[in-house]
Design an enzyme around this catalytic site. Structure first.
Site, PDB file in Angstrom:
ATOM      1  CG  PHE A  86      -1.838   1.210   1.230  1.00 15.19           C
ATOM      2  CD1 PHE A  86      -2.958   1.236   0.404  1.00 15.19           C
ATOM      3  CD2 PHE A  86      -1.576   2.317   2.021  1.00 15.19           C
ATOM      4  CE1 PHE A  86      -3.800   2.344   0.381  1.00 15.19           C
ATOM      5  CE2 PHE A  86      -2.413   3.432   2.000  1.00 15.19           C
ATOM      6  CZ  PHE A  86      -3.528   3.432   1.177  1.00 15.19           C
TER       7      PHE A  86
ATOM      8  CG  ASP B 226       5.469   3.592   1.645  1.00 15.69           C
ATOM      9  OD1 ASP B 226       5.574   4.254   2.703  1.00 15.69           O
ATOM     10  OD2 ASP B 226       4.396   3.436   1.037  1.00 15.69           O
TER      11      ASP B 226
ATOM     12  CE  LYS C 286      -0.800   5.419   7.885  1.00 13.27           C
ATOM     13  NZ  LYS C 286      -0.523   4.756   6.624  1.00 13.27           N
TER      14      LYS C 286
HETATM   15  C1  LIG Z   1      -0.782   5.152   5.235  1.00 14.50           C
HETATM   16  C2  LIG Z   1       0.222   4.789   4.210  1.00 14.50           C
HETATM   17  C3  LIG Z   1       0.375   5.542   3.036  1.00 14.50           C
HETATM   18  C4  LIG Z   1      -0.553   6.685   2.664  1.00 14.50           C
HETATM   19  O1  LIG Z   1      -0.448   7.748   3.537  1.00 14.50           O
HETATM   20  P1  LIG Z   1      -1.571   8.922   3.489  1.00 14.50           P
HETATM   21  O2  LIG Z   1      -1.047   9.926   4.468  1.00 14.50           O
HETATM   22  O3  LIG Z   1      -2.864   8.301   3.860  1.00 14.50           O
HETATM   23  O4  LIG Z   1      -1.592   9.441   2.093  1.00 14.50           O
HETATM   24  C5  LIG Z   1       1.385   5.191   2.170  1.00 14.50           C
HETATM   25  N1  LIG Z   1       2.201   4.154   2.440  1.00 14.50           N
HETATM   26  C6  LIG Z   1       2.087   3.411   3.549  1.00 14.50           C
HETATM   27  C7  LIG Z   1       3.039   2.293   3.805  1.00 14.50           C
HETATM   28  C8  LIG Z   1       1.075   3.691   4.472  1.00 14.50           C
HETATM   29  O5  LIG Z   1       0.933   2.931   5.564  1.00 14.50           O
END
Ligand SMILES: *Cc1c(COP(=O)(O)O)cnc(C)c1O
Length: 421
Positions: free
Chosen positions: A141, A226, A255
């Site tokens: 994700f 990420d 986050k």
């Molecule tokens: C939550 C998340 C995102 C997206 O972050 P947003 O602030 O909701 O755009 C991207 N990558 C990972 C691994 C995440 O957990």
């Protein structure tokens, strides 16, 4: 004013919202440390932490003070000007990590959007327009913009949004042969979450991450981590990759970075970061003084070895406790994750019922998350104490003992899966 004593607080009202979310029945109105409270003053232990965001809990005095102080000075000037909090924050990130250059944005999706655009651009410059392929993992994700959701590995999230940006290849996480076959000289980047968060709290084996690094080096591609969910102390290290001994070319954070105040960052080496030249990318709000000032406090707190040691100690306590609950109730078969990013996998006989377990936990006074329909996910504040952890585990044991009894009775009596709340 007369009110019935036992009237529950009003339920969520999303009638004027686009129906993207299904909020839990409790509406928090305040928070302090690891606790949330509803309008009746009922308290809940927050093991969700705003989805791995509230690293320092709610209303942390240091963050409140920094926010108030900065709010009275300067909120926003745009990137037409520089600002001192953002300058300090970028310098501090570079001191603490592999990074030599930083781009600020406002969310995880934006941090990844910048990372993927940068990877494409570096690919173009190194190998021409054919060197544009991005290799990513199924179940991963990366956010909800069209590019980031396309790099993400959940087909359900891209359906009906086609046509998608082309040149993205997905492989199964952990499968060395698929990775080896997917990465070639047309690859500009391999994108990984060190622990797949939304995808079920699935840590990647260190050998797999090292393999990705080797393949990127062999094919002149960039390794992108990420760390939006795994970063900022979540795994017991400032960034999860620091424990793997593998450095990326690009790494993203968001986050927990602002402890609840929106901010994202794309970190890179100088060689890579310097290729996002003037005018090639930008953000109105990215790196605004208010967000940067708060993030500076968060970064200072989550890089403190004492806090990171607490993450590791509480992690062991949660894993032991959840395994015990799993054994005594039969609800879980497996507990996995790193630090305070933990997933408890439902036993096959209860597959698909994570939401019911989440509602049962809430009923018992504990907020938890799910990851998909088979995993209960915990991402509590990193400041959680041993006593709070023990309390949370005790409440979860009570909730899940009752829930499993009800599920088994319903199965024996032919009842349906409903009736949790
Ligand atoms: C939550 C998340 C995102 C997206 O972050 P947003 O602030 O909701 O755009 C991207 N990558 C990972 C691994 C995440 O957990």
């Amino acid at each position: 004013m007369t009110e019935a004593v036992h009237t529950a607080p009003a339920p969520p009202d999303h009638s004027a919202f686009m129906p993207t979310y299904r909020p839990l029945p409790m509406v928090p109105v305040s928070g302090a440390g690891c606790w949330l409270a509803d309008a009746d003053g009922r308290r809940y232990l927050d093991l969700a932490g705003g989805i791995a965001v509230a690293a320092l809990g709610h209303a942390h005095p240091r963050l409140v003070a920094a926010l108030h102080d900065q709010a009275a000075r300067l909120w926003h000037v745009s990137n037409v000007f520089s600002n001192r909090p953002a300058e300090a924050l970028a310098r501090r990130l570079c001191e603490l990590t592999f990074a030599e250059r930083v781009f600020f944005s406002n969310s995880g999706a934006e941090a990844n959007e910048a990372a993927f655009k940068l990877a494409r651009r570096v690919g173009h410059r190194r190998g021409g327009p054919d060197k544009h392929r991005i290799v990513a993992l199924r179940e991963s994700f990366h956010g909800r913009t069209l590019f980031t959701v396309s790099v993400g590995g959940k087909p359900a999230y891209t359906e009906t949004f086609e046509p998608l940006p082309p040149g993205i290849v997905h492989v199964d996480p952990g499968d060395h042969e698929q990775l080896e076959a997917a990465v070639d000289d047309r690859t500009c980047a391999v994108v990984l979450e060190p622990v797949l968060g939304e995808g079920g709290v699935l840590p990647l084996p260190p050998g797999y991450v090292r393999h990705a690094r080797e393949l990127c080096d062999r094919h002149d591609a960039l390794l992108v981590f990420d760390e939006v969910q795994t970063g900022m102390g979540r795994t017991g290290h400032l960034f999860a990759h620091q424990a793997l001994g593998v450095a990326p070319d690009i790494c993203t954070a968001a986050k927990a970075f602002g402890g609840g105040f929106p901010i994202g960052a794309t970190l890179a080496t100088a060689e890579v970061g310097d290729q996002l030249t003037r005018g090639t990318h930008g953000s109105t709000f990215g790196g605004n003084p208010l967000a940067a000032r708060v993030a500076l406090e968060v970064l200072d707190a989550v890089s403190d070895p004492a806090l990171l040691a607490n993450v590791t100690a509480r992690s062991e306590q949660f894993v032991d406790g959840l395994r015990t609950i799993g054994r005594s109730t039969g609800i879980f078969t497996d507990v996995r994750g790193r630090g305070l990013l933990l997933g408890a996998v439902l036993a096959p006989e209860f597959a698909g019922r994570a939401r019911e377990a989440q509602l049962a936990a809430l009923d018992a006074g504990v907020c938890v998350l799910v990851a998909g329909t088979d995993v209960i996910r915990l991402t509590p504040p990193l400041i959680i104490t041993a006593d709070e952890t023990a309390h949370g585990l005790e409440r979860l044991e009570v909730a899940f003992t009752r829930l499993v009894r009800r599920w088994r009775e319903a199965a024996a009596g032919g009842g349906g899966p409903e009736g949790t709340v």
